[in-house]
Design an enzyme around this catalytic site. Structure first.
Site, PDB file in Angstrom:
ATOM      1  CB  CYS A  71      -6.073 -18.354  79.536  1.00 58.00           C
ATOM      2  SG  CYS A  71      -4.719 -17.392  79.962  1.00 58.00           S
ATOM      3  CB  CYS A  77      -5.006 -13.525  84.178  1.00 54.66           C
ATOM      4  SG  CYS A  77      -5.077 -11.958  83.355  1.00 54.66           S
ATOM      5  CB  CYS A 436     -20.482  -0.238  80.792  1.00 57.78           C
ATOM      6  SG  CYS A 436     -20.128   1.203  81.405  1.00 57.78           S
TER       7      CYS A 436
END
Ligand code: SAH
Length: 481
Positions: A71, A77, A436
């Site tokens: 990308c 980003c 997580c």
């Protein structure tokens, strides 16, 4: 080192957020986008006493682990942090992150961790894996609506409808929406003056069913000329659900409290393994279905069910893990705070013909202790519990006060201590911890292992390639006295 100093440094380590770490005369510099093995030129942007942060100016010698990002916006980003690192190195980084936390915070010995740790489960193709994307909308200098992703830690939008982690259909959908907004003069929402309409667009894609959901999050009760938009979107192959969620609050929370159906149905369906799931715009659903199947199969393997067991699945979301476990056990109880998710979980049990799963709305740290208190005393074996508790609803509640296996899958902040205490009291044979966040995982495991549990198996699963996040599945076994 002082602010604005420039230096050439070899990157020898990696920080928790994926940044490169290099040392100049013992002074550690954290450098975003630098990869272990790189020699880089960097400029100090913040200097503390023993360490500082520097900006990557130039790569003098690239690392062998450095790859060309797919990308063009990878560095800017906020979505990806380590796209410039080879996938192999990413996996090694994540394994190390889990292990480091278990050693430092959990206090587990390297010898024990060597014994119990299994190799990380990565992806064959670590791109286009996300089934969900939420795109913020804004306005460019010319006044045109734009969408894309936030620049890391800001609300500035990088204009990009073609994220390499998402599915290709996202681009087609977003372009239809942007064209519609331009043609009908529908403005994007502006956070500063709280004006404008379109805040976010949520897109979900069922990897196995190929069903698509689009939900527009809007600052208003109505989308003018919505029929024109619906006409176009409904023409996309697989479109199943077009909805709108009203959010008029000044908040970082993306979705409104509810949603209304504009076209089709209010949900899409997808499968993980052989289980069918109904997913609404507001429900939590794992974003990487390929890895989710692997993670839940692992949780199921760790639970080692023979049939007949009582299982609690805490933080159950839409019942994903619960239904996986229900296939192999006597009874599964799920607990989740979001009422819509519990509605989905019940519906999911029904559409799969699973009758031995029951779900409760509430906090795990409140629901489990309540059940435990109500049925205290009935701790030894299902038959005995049933006998003591009698039949009917009271009997049920009493049966639920004990557990053979408890599965937890908490959000990043981990488990509440009250919950851990109740788990210790209920003394299930096994605890399967799906996490997580390795730091809170390590903290919670330490508590459980100080109070009767043994760390048996640990395995990381890469649910989010190109990012620093890592999921871990752990098996704890109750120590025999
Ligand atoms: N096991 C599910 C969801 C895991 S995400 C799955 O794999 O799909 C964590 C879930 O915990 C979220 O759905 C969140 O709403 C829920 N949650 C957060 N705090 C909670 C709490 N204190 N008690 C119960 N559930 C909670």
């Amino acid at each position: 080192m002082r602010k604005n100093d420039t230096t050439v440094v070899k990157i020898t380590d990696i920080g928790v957020n994926g940044e490169g770490i290099g040392k100049v005369d013992g002074y550690a510099l954290f450098i975003k986008d630098a990869v272990i093995g790189d020699t880089v030129e960097a400029k100090v942007i913040k200097a503390k006493k023993n360490y500082g942060y520097a900006r990557l100016i130039k790569i003098v010698h690239p690392s062998l682990d450095r790859v060309e990002p797919r990308c063009a916006f990878a560095r800017k980003c906020g979505g990806c942090q380590i796209q410039e690192m080879s996938y192999e190195r990413q996996l090694a980084f994540k394994e190390k992150k889990v292990r480091g936390n278990l050693e430092r915070i959990g206090g587990f010995s390297p010898e024990l961790l060597d014994q119990v740790t299994e190799p990380i489960i990565g992806m064959d193709v670590p791109f286009e894996y996300r089934n969900k994307a939420q795109f913020p909308f804004g306005t460019d200098k010319e006044g045109n609506p734009v969408t894309g992703f936030y620049v890391g830690r800001t609300h500035d939008i990088i204009v990009n409808t073609d994220c390499v982690l998402g599915v290709p259909v996202n681009k087609e959908i977003l372009e239809i929406i942007l064209d519609f907004m331009k043609e009908n003069q529908i403005p994007s929402y502006d956070e500063k003056n709280e004006k404008g309409l379109v805040r976010h667009v949520l897109i979900r894609y069922g990897f196995t069913t190929k069903e698509i959901m689009v939900c527009l999050v809007v600052n208003g009760k109505k989308i003018p000329h919505a029929d024109r938009l619906i006409d176009k979107l409904a023409g996309i192959q697989g479109m199943t659900s077009i909805t709108m969620s009203v959010n008029t609050k000044r908040t970082n929370v993306i979705m409104g409290d509810s949603f209304e159906v504009l076209w089709g149905q209010g949900y899409i369906t997808d499968y993980i393994g052989s289980i069918k799931y109904r997913i609404s715009p507001l429900s939590f659903y794992q974003v990487n279905p390929v890895q989710t199947r692997k993670l839940y199969s692992l949780a199921l393997e760790y639970a080692d069910l023979k049939g007949g067991e009582t299982v609690w699945d805490l933080y159950c979301g839409i019942g994903t893990i619960s239904l996986f476990l229900a296939q192999k056990s006597g009874k599964v109880y799920g607990v989740e705070t979001v009422p819509q998710a519990v509605d989905d979980a019940r519906e999911n049990a029904k559409i799969n013909g699973i009758g031995n799963a029951e779900f409760f709305v509430g906090k795990a740290e409140e629901v489990l202790p309540e059940f435990y208190e109500r049925g205290a005393g009935a701790k030894s074996g299902i038959e005995e519990a049933a006998e003591r508790c009698g039949d009917g609803a009271a009997g049920e509640a009493c049966m639920a006060a004990r557990a053979d296996v408890i599965v937890v899958d908490p959000p990043r902040k981990g488990c509440d201590e009250t919950l851990l205490e109740t788990i210790v009291k209920m003394a299930p044979e096994k605890v399967v911890y799906v996490s997580c966040d390795p730091a809170t995982l390590a903290r919670d495991l330490k508590i459980l292992c100080d109070r009767g549990y043994e760390l048996e198996r640990v395995r990381a699963v890469d649910m989010f390639p190109m990012t620093v996040h890592v999921e871990t599945c752990v098996l704890l076994q109750r120590r025999t006295m």
